[in-house]
Enzyme design. Sequence first.
Site, PDB file in Angstrom:
ATOM      1  NE  ARG A 104     -26.989  -5.872  72.901  1.00 39.64           N
ATOM      2  CZ  ARG A 104     -27.565  -4.992  73.512  1.00 39.64           C
ATOM      3  NH1 ARG A 104     -26.941  -3.669  74.391  1.00 39.64           N
ATOM      4  NH2 ARG A 104     -28.662  -5.154  74.267  1.00 39.64           N
ATOM      5  CB  THR A 108     -18.523  -8.608  77.538  1.00 36.30           C
ATOM      6  OG1 THR A 108     -19.517  -8.974  76.469  1.00 36.30           O
ATOM      7  CG2 THR A 108     -18.375  -9.001  78.698  1.00 36.30           C
ATOM      8  CG  ASP A 200     -33.821  -9.389  70.312  1.00 33.85           C
ATOM      9  OD1 ASP A 200     -34.281  -8.992  69.025  1.00 33.85           O
ATOM     10  OD2 ASP A 200     -33.278  -9.593  71.507  1.00 33.85           O
ATOM     11  CG  ASP A 203     -35.648 -12.598  70.163  1.00 30.47           C
ATOM     12  OD1 ASP A 203     -35.017 -13.211  68.428  1.00 30.47           O
ATOM     13  OD2 ASP A 203     -35.902 -12.401  70.217  1.00 30.47           O
TER      14      ASP A 203
HETATM   15  C1  PRP Z   1     -28.972  -6.094  68.076  1.00 31.98           C
HETATM   16  C2  PRP Z   1     -29.044  -4.777  67.210  1.00 31.98           C
HETATM   17  C3  PRP Z   1     -28.321  -4.200  67.164  1.00 31.98           C
HETATM   18  C4  PRP Z   1     -27.566  -4.401  68.672  1.00 31.98           C
HETATM   19  C5  PRP Z   1     -27.607  -3.398  69.061  1.00 31.98           C
HETATM   20  O1  PRP Z   1     -28.922  -7.334  68.103  1.00 31.98           O
HETATM   21  O2  PRP Z   1     -29.781  -5.704  66.533  1.00 31.98           O
HETATM   22  O3  PRP Z   1     -26.830  -5.028  66.659  1.00 31.98           O
HETATM   23  O4  PRP Z   1     -28.316  -5.836  69.634  1.00 31.98           O
HETATM   24  O5  PRP Z   1     -26.777  -3.268  70.197  1.00 31.98           O
HETATM   25  P1  PRP Z   1     -25.178  -2.480  70.742  1.00 31.98           P
HETATM   26  O6  PRP Z   1     -25.340  -0.385  70.370  1.00 31.98           O
HETATM   27  O7  PRP Z   1     -25.537  -2.358  72.210  1.00 31.98           O
HETATM   28  O8  PRP Z   1     -24.654  -3.442  70.506  1.00 31.98           O
HETATM   29  P2  PRP Z   1     -28.223  -8.579  69.009  1.00 31.98           P
HETATM   30  O9  PRP Z   1     -27.153  -8.351  68.861  1.00 31.98           O
HETATM   31  O10 PRP Z   1     -29.714  -8.875  69.652  1.00 31.98           O
HETATM   32  O11 PRP Z   1     -28.543  -9.913  67.391  1.00 31.98           O
HETATM   33  P3  PRP Z   1     -29.923  -9.882  66.715  1.00 31.98           P
HETATM   34  O12 PRP Z   1     -30.580  -8.846  65.579  1.00 31.98           O
HETATM   35  O13 PRP Z   1     -29.315 -10.690  65.937  1.00 31.98           O
HETATM   36  O14 PRP Z   1     -31.134  -9.942  67.406  1.00 31.98           O
HETATM   37  N1  URA Z   2     -30.839  -4.427  70.567  1.00 35.85           N
HETATM   38  C1  URA Z   2     -32.753  -4.842  70.748  1.00 35.85           C
HETATM   39  O1  URA Z   2     -32.945  -5.736  69.897  1.00 35.85           O
HETATM   40  N2  URA Z   2     -32.894  -3.508  70.962  1.00 35.85           N
HETATM   41  C2  URA Z   2     -32.564  -3.027  72.056  1.00 35.85           C
HETATM   42  O2  URA Z   2     -32.846  -2.753  72.638  1.00 35.85           O
HETATM   43  C3  URA Z   2     -31.243  -3.848  72.363  1.00 35.85           C
HETATM   44  C4  URA Z   2     -30.498  -3.851  71.471  1.00 35.85           C
END
Ligand code: PRP
Ligand code: URA
Length: 211
Positions: A104, A108, A200, A203
């Site tokens: 993400r 944005t 997160d 993480d």
């Molecule tokens: C997190 C999560 C989803 C996304 C959800 O991933 O695992 O993929 O955010 O958010 P949304 O519904 O607003 O799209 P992130 O983009 O943080 O990547 P990561 O899994 O590598 O931490």
């Molecule tokens: N992605 C995450 O990992 N946690 C949240 O709460 C939203 C998006």
Amino acid sequence: MYPTLHLLKHSLAENAIRVLRDKDSSPEQFRGAILRLTTLLTLDATRELPLKQVEVQTPIQATFCGQLNCRVGIVPILRAGLSMVDPLLTMLPEAEVWHLGYYRDEETLKPVTYYDKLPPNAPVDVAYVLDPMLATGGSACAALENLKKWGVPEVHFLGILAAPEGIEKVATAFPDVPMHICAMDEKLNDQGYIVPGLGDAGDRAFNAAAV
Ligand code: PRP
Ligand code: URA
């Protein structure tokens, strides 16, 4: 609320969600809770996979048994979706795993694609998109769009926590996609995090929080 929303109602699920929410749970405890919750979701989401009847010879006599009769794709959204793959592969050992990478954009909150190698043809019959977090719904919708473009006739979304905003977005854009979710939370905060949430997910699952 939405006909495609399947909210898991189970004491073991509530117990595991408590582990996920607790900021003091270790990465190992966090991954264990995701694994148990995904196992429960898998049982629900795969209940009606198509079968064909095949003849089997038991040590006693011949009989007919059900055999899965479809090509299944498991589609984790990187990174956090990786933590949900093992329970599905345990239950569906013949399944194919197709990874999709989105992160993400912090400003944005829109998903940015960084890995997408779905083949141009021969789609699977049923696909399960895996991501523990359904926040704005942007990442889930990007994955679902991709799978529809590939031509997958039946697609499910499996998630652990969802915000009402994400559920509405997916239900509206994909009214034929069942969403199997463990819990619906209150809202998103200004940074797009689920409240009360768990922080997160990527993480925490992979012990990769900045120190
Ligand atoms: C997190 C999560 C989803 C996304 C959800 O991933 O695992 O993929 O955010 O958010 P949304 O519904 O607003 O799209 P992130 O983009 O943080 O990547 P990561 O899994 O590598 O931490
Ligand atoms: N992605 C995450 O990992 N946690 C949240 O709460 C939203 C998006």
